[in-house]
Motif scaffolding. Structure first.
Motif, mmCIF file in Angstrom:
data_model
loop_
_atom_site.group_PDB
_atom_site.id
_atom_site.type_symbol
_atom_site.label_atom_id
_atom_site.label_comp_id
_atom_site.label_asym_id
_atom_site.label_seq_id
_atom_site.Cartn_x
_atom_site.Cartn_y
_atom_site.Cartn_z
ATOM 1 N N ARG A 243 40.887 13.981 78.250
ATOM 2 C CA ARG A 243 41.438 15.236 78.766
ATOM 3 C C ARG A 243 42.914 15.333 78.410
ATOM 4 N N LEU B 240 43.270 16.424 74.824
ATOM 5 C CA LEU B 240 43.013 17.846 74.651
ATOM 6 C C LEU B 240 44.193 18.675 75.157
ATOM 7 N N ARG C 153 47.024 21.351 72.919
ATOM 8 C CA ARG C 153 47.289 22.783 73.095
ATOM 9 C C ARG C 153 48.629 23.171 72.500
ATOM 10 N N LEU D 208 35.120 19.119 69.818
ATOM 11 C CA LEU D 208 36.261 19.647 70.555
ATOM 12 C C LEU D 208 37.578 19.521 69.787
ATOM 13 N N LEU E 141 42.936 21.262 68.152
ATOM 14 C CA LEU E 141 41.985 21.636 69.196
ATOM 15 C C LEU E 141 40.949 22.611 68.651
ATOM 16 N N ALA F 277 38.583 24.567 70.962
ATOM 17 C CA ALA F 277 38.214 24.678 72.379
ATOM 18 C C ALA F 277 36.913 25.422 72.614
ATOM 19 N N LEU G 136 34.425 24.175 75.022
ATOM 20 C CA LEU G 136 34.722 24.149 76.455
ATOM 21 C C LEU G 136 34.196 25.384 77.176
ATOM 22 N N ARG G 137 33.900 26.372 76.394
ATOM 23 C CA ARG G 137 33.466 27.627 77.004
ATOM 24 C C ARG G 137 32.183 27.477 77.835
ATOM 25 N N VAL H 60 39.571 23.522 82.844
ATOM 26 C CA VAL H 60 38.929 24.067 81.651
ATOM 27 C C VAL H 60 39.480 25.453 81.339
ATOM 28 N N PHE I 83 42.223 26.325 78.880
ATOM 29 C CA PHE I 83 41.976 26.383 77.434
ATOM 30 C C PHE I 83 41.388 27.713 77.012
ATOM 31 N N TRP J 267 39.802 29.385 73.055
ATOM 32 C CA TRP J 267 38.485 29.677 72.504
ATOM 33 C C TRP J 267 38.312 31.172 72.311
#
Lengths: 116, 116
Positions: free
Chosen positions: A23, A26, A30, A62, A76, A78, A81-82, B88, B91, B95
């Motif tokens: 985490r 990630l 950003r 990811l 990233l 992402a 993650l959605r 989450v 982020f 995305w």
DNA sequence: CCATCATATTCCGATAACGGAATATGACAA
DNA sequence: TTGTCATATTCCGTTATCGGAATATGATGG
């Protein structure tokens, strides 16, 4: 065969983000792409550990990388993650609703004594 | 001591929901409280497995129970999912951006604020 | 108390996962 | 090519985790 072991785990995004250091990676990404050594240093982990975590993150999609000289700039992605956000979001009304009922219920529980 | 093993895991919500069967349990509990046997049956798992997963979920505070006769009615306590949703959610813009524009966005970020 | 139903725990075997250390691969430059 | 820097992989030991089976605990009703 007596004991069947657990199913594969690190193979999906839910498991990938279950690890705090991943985490952290990630979150750091950003701010933009970074080489492995930078990540390792900023997060206080060894280079091999960083590489291993990045591998997991890469395998679940990811992060991605781009060769830049002898470095690899990790960035990233992402999108994976959605689905997680959506799954967790499916519970939003359960923590958003004014929980008069829940609160009193919890109080009730404390009296009755909950396990452990 | 040569190899230091991984840090504790099942002790937080991120790890609790990393397990698909536990996610299934939580999803089912949105419909209301249920006894262990019901959960086990509906999800096609053994009663001990259901109990074990419920224990994990209970320890991280995602479920609670209430004694009802000789049964235990397990119910959802989704408040522990909120931090995950927020993490989450941090982020989300990544995305939502398409990849071509992602790079320029990152550049933009670097100019605007250099922090973390 | 005893029987029964519901649930929890314990024991087990297999395997996955982590960290550290050492080593291997890869890319570049001279 | 050789050297060097960046990164990846492998090997090892430890611990976590999962599923299954058996057993233990707990609550209820007679």
């Amino acid at each position: 065969m007596v004991g069947m072991a657990r199913a594969a785990t690190t193979s999906d995004a839910f498991n990938a983000i279950a690890e705090p250091q991943r985490r952290d990676i990630l979150a750091l990404l950003r701010a933009g792409e970074r080489p492995v050594t930078d990540l390792a240093q900023q997060l206080g982990m060894s280079q091999p550990q960083a590489s291993k975590h990045l591998r997991v993150l890469r395998e679940v999609g990811l992060v991605r990388f781009r060769g830049e000289g002898k470095q690899r700039l990790y960035g990233l992605d992402a999108r994976g993650l959605r689905p997680i956000h959506e799954w967790v979001g499916g519970f939003e009304r359960f923590w958003n609703e004014s929980f008069d009922r829940l609160d009193s219920y919890v109080q009730d529980l404390k009296q009755t004594r909950q396990g452990e």
